[in-house]
Structure formats: C-alpha cells, structure tokens
Design a protein around this motif. Sequence first.
Motif, PDB file in Angstrom:
ATOM      1  N   ASP A   1       0.049  26.915  24.050  1.00  0.00           N
ATOM      2  CA  ASP A   1       0.843  25.943  24.807  1.00  0.00           C
ATOM      3  C   ASP A   1       2.300  26.371  24.954  1.00  0.00           C
ATOM      4  OD1 ASP A   1       1.470  25.759  22.151  1.00  0.00           O
ATOM      5  OD2 ASP A   1       1.319  23.560  22.023  1.00  0.00           O
ATOM      6  N   SER A   2       2.576  27.638  24.698  1.00  0.00           N
ATOM      7  CA  SER A   2       3.946  28.131  24.817  1.00  0.00           C
ATOM      8  C   SER A   2       4.260  28.424  26.283  1.00  0.00           C
ATOM      9  CB  SER A   2       4.104  29.421  24.005  1.00  0.00           C
ATOM     10  OG  SER A   2       3.301  30.453  24.556  1.00  0.00           O
ATOM     11  N   PRO A   3       5.564  28.546  26.630  1.00  0.00           N
ATOM     12  CA  PRO A   3       5.907  28.915  28.012  1.00  0.00           C
ATOM     13  C   PRO A   3       5.252  30.221  28.443  1.00  0.00           C
ATOM     14  CG  PRO A   3       7.847  28.141  26.838  1.00  0.00           C
ATOM     15  CD  PRO A   3       6.753  28.260  25.816  1.00  0.00           C
ATOM     16  N   GLY A   4       5.153  31.184  27.508  1.00  0.00           N
ATOM     17  CA  GLY A   4       4.501  32.441  27.857  1.00  0.00           C
ATOM     18  C   GLY A   4       3.032  32.260  28.151  1.00  0.00           C
ATOM     19  N   ALA A   5       2.330  31.369  27.412  1.00  0.00           N
ATOM     20  CA  ALA A   5       0.913  31.106  27.658  1.00  0.00           C
ATOM     21  C   ALA A   5       0.710  30.482  29.028  1.00  0.00           C
ATOM     22  CB  ALA A   5       0.355  30.209  26.559  1.00  0.00           C
ATOM     23  N   VAL A   6       1.612  29.582  29.415  1.00  0.00           N
ATOM     24  CA  VAL A   6       1.512  28.961  30.736  1.00  0.00           C
ATOM     25  C   VAL A   6       1.717  30.005  31.831  1.00  0.00           C
ATOM     26  CG1 VAL A   6       2.548  27.260  32.277  1.00  0.00           C
ATOM     27  CG2 VAL A   6       2.256  26.722  29.839  1.00  0.00           C
ATOM     28  N   LEU A   7       2.721  30.850  31.657  1.00  0.00           N
ATOM     29  CA  LEU A   7       2.955  31.913  32.628  1.00  0.00           C
ATOM     30  C   LEU A   7       1.769  32.864  32.708  1.00  0.00           C
ATOM     31  CD1 LEU A   7       6.681  32.725  31.779  1.00  0.00           C
ATOM     32  CD2 LEU A   7       5.839  31.922  34.003  1.00  0.00           C
ATOM     33  N   PHE A   8       1.167  33.166  31.564  1.00  0.00           N
ATOM     34  CA  PHE A   8       0.006  34.059  31.551  1.00  0.00           C
ATOM     35  C   PHE A   8      -1.147  33.427  32.318  1.00  0.00           C
ATOM     36  CE2 PHE A   8      -3.810  36.028  29.955  1.00  0.00           C
ATOM     37  CZ  PHE A   8      -3.458  37.366  29.824  1.00  0.00           C
ATOM     38  N   ALA A   9      -1.422  32.162  32.064  1.00  0.00           N
ATOM     39  CA  ALA A   9      -2.524  31.487  32.746  1.00  0.00           C
ATOM     40  C   ALA A   9      -2.297  31.447  34.253  1.00  0.00           C
ATOM     41  CB  ALA A   9      -2.698  30.076  32.188  1.00  0.00           C
ATOM     42  N   ASP A  10      -1.064  31.291  34.668  1.00  0.00           N
ATOM     43  CA  ASP A  10      -0.768  31.164  36.095  1.00  0.00           C
ATOM     44  C   ASP A  10      -0.750  32.521  36.809  1.00  0.00           C
ATOM     45  OD1 ASP A  10      -0.527  28.464  35.739  1.00  0.00           O
ATOM     46  OD2 ASP A  10       1.672  28.442  35.670  1.00  0.00           O
ATOM     47  N   ASN A  11      -0.377  33.582  36.102  1.00  0.00           N
ATOM     48  CA  ASN A  11      -0.128  34.846  36.788  1.00  0.00           C
ATOM     49  C   ASN A  11      -1.015  36.020  36.356  1.00  0.00           C
ATOM     50  OD1 ASN A  11       2.576  34.215  38.306  1.00  0.00           O
ATOM     51  ND2 ASN A  11       2.881  33.430  36.219  1.00  0.00           N
TER      52      ASN A  11
END
Length: 299
Positions: free
Chosen positions: A216-226
């Motif tokens: 649920d970290s900002p990096g995890a969100v970016l990874f899921a999106d990109n």
Amino acid sequence: MRNPSDPRALPGADPHTGNRLVDPVTGYDTTGHDWGGIRELNTPFPRIAVIALLLTFLYSVITWILLPAWPTGNDYTRGLLGLDQGRMARDGYQAVDATRQGWLAGFSDPDFAALASDDLLMAQAMPAAARLFADNCAACHGDAGAGGPGFPALNDADWLWGGAPETVAETIALGINATDNSRFAEMAAFDWLEPAERQALVDHVVALPQGTAATDSPGAVLFADNCAACHGDGGTGGLMTGAPSLADGAVIYGQDAAAVRTTLRHGRRGVMPGWSGRLSGTEINLLALYVATLPEAAP
C-alpha cells in the motif's frame, strides 16, 4: 732457445712435438694458452658429435626425398611418398563429419520429447551441443548459461519467452529486437515521473526480491499503475512476453537502487541476434534441446 717464461718451455715439454706441453692427466697437447695457470687443452672434436651430425644430415636428406619439403609458390613438393597434408586433413574432417551427420540427422525433425528420451542419441549429441553453445552463446550467457549484466541466465527456471525446447529454438532462430521478424521486447523510459515518484518506485522494486515491499506504499501504487501490465502483479514475471521477473534473483540488469534508477530513467532494449543465418535448422534444434536442459545441470 725459447724464453723460459714461455709455457711451452715448461718442464715436461716434448722437444719432438715442438716443445708443446702435454697434459699429464689427459695425455692431450696444450694449445700454449695459459690463463692464470689454467692451460687450454688441444682436444679433438668429440667423435660422438661427428656421428650425430652425420646421422642428422643423412636423416634430413632421406626426409627431404621422401616427405613434403619445398614450397613452390601455391603448392609444395610431395616427396616420393606423395603425402598431401591438406588432403589428409580434408579426408579426416569428412570422415568425422560423415559420422556426425549420421546422428545429427535425427534433429532435423524437432520432436524434442522423442529426442530427449533417446539416451544413446543424447550421449552422442550433447558434447557437440555443448561445443555449439560455447562457440555461439557463452560469450554473452556464460559458459554454464549463468548469464551476466545485460544477459539473462539460461540455467534457472525463469524464462523471458519460455523454456520449452520448441520455444527456445524459435528464440534462437529469430533473435530478440534484432530484425522486424525477431521477438520484440522493450522497457520504456519513465523519465516523465517526478523525482519523488521515481524514488518511491525505485524503493519498491528494490524491495521486491527481498520480500519486504509494502502493498500500500506510494511505490506499490505506481508499480500497479505502470509496471504490472508487463511484469505481473507483484513483479513475478511478464507472462512470457520478454518482461523479466523482478521478485527473484534472476535480474538481468541488476536490482540495486542505482541500476533500477538507470532503468527507469533510460529504459532497456536488449538485443539478441537471430542465428538462423549462421546455424542450420538442425543445429538450432540441437542447441535448443541443450539450452532447455541447462536448468537440470545447474548446481
């Protein structure tokens, strides 16, 4: 009279030999030279050396007559035995090649399951396959297929395009990012990300193989999106589309923070040449079967 200081006039000189001093130990005359009390003997040339020189000369004459000896521009004299080393080498190669073609013909039909089950054929073929790998693949993938910076490992269970012999043969023949007909894979550059976003994504990717990446970290969100569309959820691999797993040790370009940051900034587009122009289809099938067995041979 001779000068008494002349070594040839020393006691023991024989007047019948011209006052030459005879060495009492060897019985040889001296040359009359004296170096601080050391006299030079006038010894004859060793007979064994004369015999050796004569034998060497006779051997050279005989071999000169019998064997190839003299170059004549683009050719050479064959000698009485008529030996032709070039022809002998060709005959030897043709004999080896004829034997090789016998078992190699079995690989013209890519029934890899049947080939792999033929123990006798595999015992004959794998040494030749190992030589093919060493000559054409090891420079990039390593002697044992362990890979290296920029080159994927071939001796593990992680494959960019699939590890079945049929798929490996296709990859060898076509290459990757080499021509219009090659397999295509490219990691796009993410230089459009803000520095803080890029750092968050770097931190997330670096943590993936360690199992410490938060979901649920900002990096995890970016990874899921990109990234997940190619590398899969959790970075476990690209569904045989050329995108590597980021969650294990099978990393091509490195997964430290500096390497990941470089990848995000500049992207990646590795190239593997297609080998169909260099290797025959039979050789490619043989090599594909060898590569597919590398994970079994890995320690």
